[in-house]
Scaffold this active site. Structure first.
Site, mmCIF file in Angstrom:
data_model
loop_
_atom_site.group_PDB
_atom_site.id
_atom_site.type_symbol
_atom_site.label_atom_id
_atom_site.label_comp_id
_atom_site.label_asym_id
_atom_site.label_seq_id
_atom_site.Cartn_x
_atom_site.Cartn_y
_atom_site.Cartn_z
ATOM 1 N N MET A 18 87.569 39.998 -15.701
ATOM 2 C CA MET A 18 86.149 39.791 -15.982
ATOM 3 C C MET A 18 85.732 40.608 -17.213
ATOM 4 O O MET A 18 84.541 40.872 -17.411
ATOM 5 C CB MET A 18 85.304 40.179 -14.767
ATOM 6 C CG MET A 18 85.627 39.312 -13.546
ATOM 7 S SD MET A 18 84.278 39.172 -12.372
ATOM 8 C CE MET A 18 84.077 40.870 -11.875
ATOM 9 N N ALA A 64 85.303 43.887 -19.852
ATOM 10 C CA ALA A 64 85.051 45.337 -19.761
ATOM 11 C C ALA A 64 86.392 46.026 -19.522
ATOM 12 O O ALA A 64 86.558 46.803 -18.577
ATOM 13 C CB ALA A 64 84.028 45.680 -18.680
ATOM 14 N N HIS A 116 89.847 48.053 -19.391
ATOM 15 C CA HIS A 116 90.270 49.459 -19.392
ATOM 16 C C HIS A 116 91.793 49.488 -19.244
ATOM 17 O O HIS A 116 92.435 48.421 -19.211
ATOM 18 C CB HIS A 116 89.556 50.223 -18.273
ATOM 19 C CG HIS A 116 89.651 49.545 -16.926
ATOM 20 N ND1 HIS A 116 90.846 49.380 -16.254
ATOM 21 C CD2 HIS A 116 88.710 48.946 -16.150
ATOM 22 C CE1 HIS A 116 90.621 48.751 -15.116
ATOM 23 N NE2 HIS A 116 89.342 48.466 -15.028
ATOM 24 N N HIS A 154 93.546 47.070 -16.760
ATOM 25 C CA HIS A 154 93.763 45.710 -17.261
ATOM 26 C C HIS A 154 94.922 45.687 -18.259
ATOM 27 O O HIS A 154 95.757 44.784 -18.243
ATOM 28 C CB HIS A 154 92.511 45.205 -17.979
ATOM 29 C CG HIS A 154 91.295 45.090 -17.117
ATOM 30 N ND1 HIS A 154 90.189 45.890 -17.290
ATOM 31 C CD2 HIS A 154 90.986 44.272 -16.079
ATOM 32 C CE1 HIS A 154 89.254 45.550 -16.414
ATOM 33 N NE2 HIS A 154 89.710 44.585 -15.657
ATOM 34 N N GLY A 178 96.046 43.015 -10.019
ATOM 35 C CA GLY A 178 96.219 44.428 -9.692
ATOM 36 C C GLY A 178 96.196 44.687 -8.186
ATOM 37 O O GLY A 178 95.441 44.052 -7.450
ATOM 38 N N LYS A 235 94.841 47.137 -7.142
ATOM 39 C CA LYS A 235 93.501 47.710 -6.978
ATOM 40 C C LYS A 235 92.655 46.857 -6.031
ATOM 41 O O LYS A 235 91.957 47.366 -5.174
ATOM 42 C CB LYS A 235 92.853 47.824 -8.357
ATOM 43 C CG LYS A 235 91.361 48.032 -8.367
ATOM 44 C CD LYS A 235 91.035 49.476 -8.209
ATOM 45 C CE LYS A 235 89.565 49.741 -7.960
ATOM 46 N NZ LYS A 235 88.645 48.837 -8.601
ATOM 47 N N ASP A 236 92.711 45.533 -6.257
ATOM 48 C CA ASP A 236 91.988 44.601 -5.388
ATOM 49 C C ASP A 236 93.010 44.026 -4.409
ATOM 50 O O ASP A 236 93.441 42.888 -4.529
ATOM 51 C CB ASP A 236 91.327 43.519 -6.235
ATOM 52 C CG ASP A 236 90.325 44.106 -7.208
ATOM 53 O OD1 ASP A 236 89.167 44.269 -6.842
ATOM 54 O OD2 ASP A 236 90.725 44.467 -8.347
ATOM 55 N N GLN A 246 92.346 40.884 -2.335
ATOM 56 C CA GLN A 246 92.292 39.766 -3.279
ATOM 57 C C GLN A 246 93.700 39.307 -3.663
ATOM 58 O O GLN A 246 93.979 38.107 -3.723
ATOM 59 C CB GLN A 246 91.509 40.194 -4.517
ATOM 60 C CG GLN A 246 91.555 39.217 -5.675
ATOM 61 C CD GLN A 246 90.723 39.700 -6.840
ATOM 62 O OE1 GLN A 246 89.494 39.648 -6.776
ATOM 63 N NE2 GLN A 246 91.352 40.166 -7.896
ATOM 64 N N SER A 299 88.117 51.391 -13.100
ATOM 65 C CA SER A 299 87.339 50.212 -12.739
ATOM 66 C C SER A 299 86.255 49.998 -13.781
ATOM 67 O O SER A 299 85.695 50.967 -14.303
ATOM 68 C CB SER A 299 86.679 50.424 -11.368
ATOM 69 O OG SER A 299 85.632 49.480 -11.186
HETATM 70 P P1 AMP Z 1 88.455 42.671 -12.866
HETATM 71 O O1 AMP Z 1 88.214 42.510 -14.332
HETATM 72 O O2 AMP Z 1 87.863 43.886 -12.282
HETATM 73 O O3 AMP Z 1 88.151 41.403 -12.090
HETATM 74 O O4 AMP Z 1 90.015 42.897 -12.696
HETATM 75 C C1 AMP Z 1 90.941 42.021 -13.282
HETATM 76 C C2 AMP Z 1 92.310 42.370 -12.773
HETATM 77 O O5 AMP Z 1 92.623 43.719 -13.127
HETATM 78 C C3 AMP Z 1 92.418 42.283 -11.240
HETATM 79 O O6 AMP Z 1 93.681 41.711 -10.919
HETATM 80 C C4 AMP Z 1 92.336 43.717 -10.831
HETATM 81 O O7 AMP Z 1 92.996 43.986 -9.603
HETATM 82 C C5 AMP Z 1 93.038 44.410 -11.978
HETATM 83 N N1 AMP Z 1 92.651 45.817 -12.057
HETATM 84 C C6 AMP Z 1 91.387 46.317 -12.108
HETATM 85 N N2 AMP Z 1 91.413 47.674 -12.123
HETATM 86 C C7 AMP Z 1 92.713 48.030 -12.063
HETATM 87 C C8 AMP Z 1 93.406 49.289 -12.024
HETATM 88 N N3 AMP Z 1 92.747 50.442 -12.056
HETATM 89 N N4 AMP Z 1 94.754 49.271 -11.964
HETATM 90 C C9 AMP Z 1 95.423 48.094 -11.929
HETATM 91 N N5 AMP Z 1 94.842 46.888 -11.956
HETATM 92 C C10 AMP Z 1 93.505 46.841 -12.022
#
Ligand code: AMP
Length: 279
Positions: A30, A32, A34, A37, A148, A150-151, A154, A186
């Site tokens: 999504m 943003a 870091h 990602h 990740g 992390k989720d 999911q 995050s």
């Molecule tokens: P998001 O943009 O938050 O929807 O995350 C996109 C992808 O990045 C998802 O598969 C998340 O699980 C992964 N992700 C987010 N934060 C982390 C992290 N700290 N370590 C590893 N993967 C992450």
């Protein structure tokens, strides 16, 4: 690095990437972006010759009272970071491209999506995620897609979805990237005030302490009760801290029935944080 915003352009760009039978990896995000990602991007590059990163803040996975409007959007710097990582293609569709007028289909996952974890607090969430991820996988038709740990719930839901719908894409999980003090990276960490940021690493510290005690055969219920109290003392409102089977996410009574994953979600100020560790 190409940035693509429409479906006909995406189809042509992917055909070009596929030349000479290159394998394609997709990293859905999504934005943003870091280091978490970017670690997925690096893993993608190990698993495939070509890497697509999608950036789409998916409105259907946010409830009306959640942070869709305020979710951080940093496209210019995301684009720079991805170009520096030599990503091949950024798929950044508009909401109208993903959900044109008359859109009327929803994938409502069961199984791990009904584990009583995230689903209990965000009842709309997994249908939004499953529908958008299925669309992204169909649109990009990658050989592998990276998500990740992390989720964690999911990741389980999407792994099942790909299997259940006979999608050809292999779903790969990637380890959690953390700040030096242990806080899982995050996009939502930018919401934290300085005081909340100081308290935030408690989640990981407590998870690790609980995991160590459970591994040392301490009774699960008592360990989690203590974890609950420590998280609340640090100023969080706890949604859950649970020990679940690492694969099925079913509730688990003791170490013998493992492997165990500890999962936590808690709110501090306006920010909801999630984290998890293996035992
Ligand atoms: P998001 O943009 O938050 O929807 O995350 C996109 C992808 O990045 C998802 O598969 C998340 O699980 C992964 N992700 C987010 N934060 C982390 C992290 N700290 N370590 C590893 N993967 C992450």
């Amino acid at each position: 690095m190409r940035v693509v915003r429409t479906l006909p352009t995406l189809t042509r760009a992917i055909a070009a990437l596929r030349m000479r039978r290159a394998r394609i990896a997709l990293v859905p995000t999504m934005g943003a972006l870091h280091d978490g990602h970017l670690s997925l991007v690096r893993l993608a590059q190990k698993r495939a010759e070509r890497v697509i990163v999608s950036i789409f803040v998916n409105p259907t996975q946010f409830a009306p009272n959640e942070d869709f409007r305020s979710y951080p959007r940093t496209f210019a710097s995301d684009r720079k970071a991805l170009a520096a990582h030599r990503v091949d293609l950024v798929w950044a569709p508009s909401a109208e491209t993903m959900y044109p007028e008359g859109f009327g289909t929803k994938i409502v996952p069961e199984g791990a999506a009904l584990a009583g974890l995230e689903d209990a607090f965000r009842p709309h969430f997994f249908a939004g995620v499953a529908t958008v991820v299925a669309k992204l996988l169909i649109q990009c038709d990658p050989d592998v897609a990276i998500f990740g740990d992390k989720d964690y719930q999911q990741l389980k839901v999407i792994t099942r979805l790909a299997r259940d719908l006979n999608l050809k894409t292999r779903i790969i999980g990637a380890p959690i990237v953390r700040e030096k003090d242990g806080l899982a990276r995050s996009s939502r960490n930018v919401y934290l005030t300085p005081d909340e940021r100081k308290a935030a690493p408690t989640l990981y510290r407590v998870l690790k302490e609980c995991a160590a005690q459970i591994a040392a055969a301490q009774p699960l219920g008592a360990v989690l009760d203590e974890g609950r109290a420590a998280i609340t003392r640090a100023g969080f409102t706890l949604d859950y801290i649970e020990a679940r089977h690492s694969e099925t996410l079913e509730p688990i009574g003791s170490l013998r029935d493992g492997p165990i994953r500890l999962l936590v979600a808690a709110r501090i100020g306006r920010t909801r944080l999630i984290d998890n560790v293996g035992v």
